[in-house]
Scaffold this motif. Structure first.
Motif, short mmCIF file in Angstrom:
data_model
loop_
_atom_site.label_atom_id
_atom_site.label_comp_id
_atom_site.label_asym_id
_atom_site.label_seq_id
_atom_site.Cartn_x
_atom_site.Cartn_y
_atom_site.Cartn_z
N ALA A 220 1.21 -1.12 0.19
CA ALA A 220 -0.25 0.03 -0.15
C ALA A 220 1.27 0.98 0.29
CB ALA A 220 -1.40 -0.22 1.68
N LEU A 221 2.08 1.33 0.71
CA LEU A 221 2.79 2.97 0.92
C LEU A 221 3.25 2.45 -0.04
CD1 LEU A 221 4.18 2.24 4.61
CD2 LEU A 221 2.55 3.25 3.97
N GLU A 222 4.14 1.69 -1.14
CA GLU A 222 4.53 1.33 -2.71
C GLU A 222 3.74 2.07 -3.16
OE1 GLU A 222 7.79 1.43 -2.69
OE2 GLU A 222 8.23 0.98 -1.24
N MET A 223 2.24 2.02 -3.61
CA MET A 223 1.34 2.59 -4.67
C MET A 223 0.88 3.79 -4.08
SD MET A 223 -1.06 1.75 -6.25
CE MET A 223 -1.78 0.22 -6.56
N SER A 224 0.78 4.35 -3.44
CA SER A 224 1.06 5.44 -2.92
C SER A 224 1.95 6.03 -3.19
CB SER A 224 0.34 6.01 -1.03
OG SER A 224 0.70 7.31 -0.95
N LYS A 225 3.66 5.26 -3.70
CA LYS A 225 4.60 6.23 -3.70
C LYS A 225 3.99 6.51 -4.94
CE LYS A 225 8.25 4.83 -0.34
NZ LYS A 225 9.11 3.71 -0.28
N LEU A 226 3.67 5.52 -5.59
CA LEU A 226 3.30 5.81 -7.80
C LEU A 226 1.92 6.77 -7.36
CD1 LEU A 226 3.66 4.45 -10.45
CD2 LEU A 226 1.58 2.89 -9.72
N PHE A 227 1.43 7.28 -6.58
CA PHE A 227 0.56 8.44 -6.53
C PHE A 227 0.95 9.42 -6.77
CE2 PHE A 227 -1.75 11.34 -5.50
CZ PHE A 227 -3.29 11.57 -5.95
N ASP A 228 2.09 9.74 -5.35
CA ASP A 228 2.73 10.85 -5.51
C ASP A 228 3.03 10.88 -6.73
OD1 ASP A 228 1.23 10.64 -3.45
OD2 ASP A 228 3.13 10.18 -2.05
N LYS A 229 3.79 10.80 -7.53
CA LYS A 229 5.09 10.22 -8.65
C LYS A 229 4.33 10.79 -9.79
CE LYS A 229 8.54 7.60 -6.94
NZ LYS A 229 9.39 6.36 -7.02
N SER A 230 3.01 10.73 -9.84
CA SER A 230 2.03 10.43 -11.03
C SER A 230 1.53 12.13 -11.38
CB SER A 230 0.96 9.98 -11.36
OG SER A 230 0.01 10.77 -10.63
N GLY A 231 2.00 12.98 -10.44
CA GLY A 231 1.61 14.86 -10.58
C GLY A 231 -0.07 14.68 -10.86
N VAL A 232 -0.51 13.90 -9.93
CA VAL A 232 -2.25 14.35 -10.37
C VAL A 232 -2.19 14.37 -9.28
CG1 VAL A 232 -4.10 12.90 -10.04
CG2 VAL A 232 -3.01 12.16 -11.83
N GLU A 233 -3.65 15.59 -9.19
CA GLU A 233 -3.18 16.78 -7.63
C GLU A 233 -4.47 16.15 -6.85
OE1 GLU A 233 -2.75 20.05 -8.88
OE2 GLU A 233 -0.86 20.29 -9.46
N GLY A 234 -5.40 15.77 -6.98
CA GLY A 234 -6.64 15.32 -6.94
C GLY A 234 -7.75 14.28 -7.05
N THR A 235 -8.57 13.90 -6.23
CA THR A 235 -8.99 11.90 -6.58
C THR A 235 -10.73 12.46 -6.51
OG1 THR A 235 -9.32 11.80 -4.47
CG2 THR A 235 -6.89 10.77 -5.94
N PRO A 236 -11.67 12.06 -7.24
CA PRO A 236 -10.53 10.93 -8.33
C PRO A 236 -10.56 11.49 -9.60
CG PRO A 236 -13.44 11.18 -8.85
CD PRO A 236 -13.30 12.13 -7.30
N THR A 237 -9.88 10.68 -10.24
CA THR A 237 -9.02 11.20 -11.45
C THR A 237 -8.96 10.24 -12.35
OG1 THR A 237 -7.55 13.46 -10.53
CG2 THR A 237 -7.32 12.34 -12.91
N LEU A 238 -9.89 10.62 -13.40
CA LEU A 238 -9.96 9.69 -15.08
C LEU A 238 -8.46 10.31 -15.84
CD1 LEU A 238 -13.75 9.64 -14.70
CD2 LEU A 238 -12.47 7.64 -13.92
N LYS A 239 -8.14 9.01 -16.34
CA LYS A 239 -7.39 9.16 -18.02
C LYS A 239 -7.88 8.54 -18.57
CE LYS A 239 -3.64 11.63 -15.70
NZ LYS A 239 -2.26 12.06 -15.71
N MET A 240 -7.94 8.74 -19.54
CA MET A 240 -8.28 7.74 -20.87
C MET A 240 -6.93 7.06 -22.30
SD MET A 240 -9.40 4.90 -22.33
CE MET A 240 -11.32 4.99 -21.62
N ASP A 241 -6.01 6.88 -21.75
CA ASP A 241 -4.78 6.31 -22.40
C ASP A 241 -3.14 7.62 -21.56
OD1 ASP A 241 -4.77 3.85 -22.71
OD2 ASP A 241 -5.46 4.73 -25.05
#
Length: 264
Positions: A220-241
């Motif tokens: 869960a902590l590793e997944m959280s790091k992935l989010f932190d590196k994504s540049g996404v600033e809020g949730t929910p966020t949707l992206k297609m490709d």
């Protein structure tokens, strides 16, 4: 009375007085010794209590310890850290990226509107779903619920992708999702109570043990790091490709937005 007897009586009286004074002095010394000893014990106890409190306050918290534990990756994941969670048919050409925090109330509203449709679309091969879990609300509303729920989602994913989607939907359900200021998801018992609403998880001892033992806490902590590196600033966020989709507020709006994104 003779002078002799009078003198002897006075001597005896003086001796008794001297003896009484010695006994009283001895008693006073003993009392002072106990008082000093008690004070020393009290000081030592206080110092010990303060020392214990300092040691306890400096001990790493549960999630700090979890970060040092061996990484256990759930089944149905890929990537070096098991943080690539992609669900759907290999024949699906498009991938919907979904960024969510389990404590997020807007995520709950979105899931209540479109979660079931997403599961149907993924099952039909309309697109694949890539899930990225966040835990930033544990900082905004101090607690552990986002991390703990994400760990439990890892345990559900280890059972099956369908169990993962169903459990995620259950966590966001109106009757189950707490206000973001209430850290209900920090409680394993609460997470397991919600899990009992998912047939694949109800009575599943392997799943329950993984939740209570925190098997996927490090994940869960590793997944959280992935989010932190994504540049996404809020949730929910949707992206297609990789291309962001404006957040739809209704199911028809969601379907329209997704159809447009699939053609783009």
């Amino acid at each position: 009375m003779s002078n002799r007897n009078s003198k002897a009586a006075k001597e005896a009286a003086r001796e008794r007085l001297r003896a009484e004074r010695e006994r009283q002095a001895k008693k006073d010394r003993t009392r002072r010794q106990f008082t000093v000893a008690g004070a020393v014990v009290g000081v030592l106890a206080l110092a010990g209590g303060i020392g214990y409190a300092i040691v306890q306050s400096n001990k790493p918290g549960h999630w700090e310890e979890a970060a040092k534990q061996p990484l256990v990756k759930p089944a149905n994941t890929t990537g070096a850290d098991g943080t690539d969670v992609v669900i759907g048919k290999g024949s699906a050409k498009k991938t919907l990226e979904l960024y969510e925090d389990s404590r997020c109330p807007v995520c709950a509203t979105f899931e209540q509107v479109a979660g079931e449709q997403i599961s149907k679309d993924v099952a039909a091969g309309k697109y694949k779903l890539k899930y990225i879990g966040a835990t930033f609300l544990d900082k905004g509303f101090p607690g552990e619920g986002s991390k703990n729920a994400l760990s439990a989602l890892g345990a559900a994913l280890n059972v099956s992708p369908d169990a993962f989607l169903a459990y995620k939907s259950a966590l966001y359900a109106k009757d189950n999702h707490p206000e973001e200021s209430k850290d209900e998801f920090a409680k394993d018992d609460y997470l397991l109570k919600v899990a009992d609403q998912v047939p694949a998880l109800k009575g599943n001892e392997k799943f329950r043990t993984a939740v209570t033992d925190g098997t996927y806490d490090r994940w869960a902590l590793e997944m959280s790091k992935l989010f932190d590196k994504s540049g996404v600033e809020g949730t929910p966020t949707l992206k297609m490709d990789g291309k962001k989709i404006d957040l739809p507020q209704t199911l028809p709006a969601y379907n329209e937005a997704l159809d447009k994104a699939l053609k783009g």
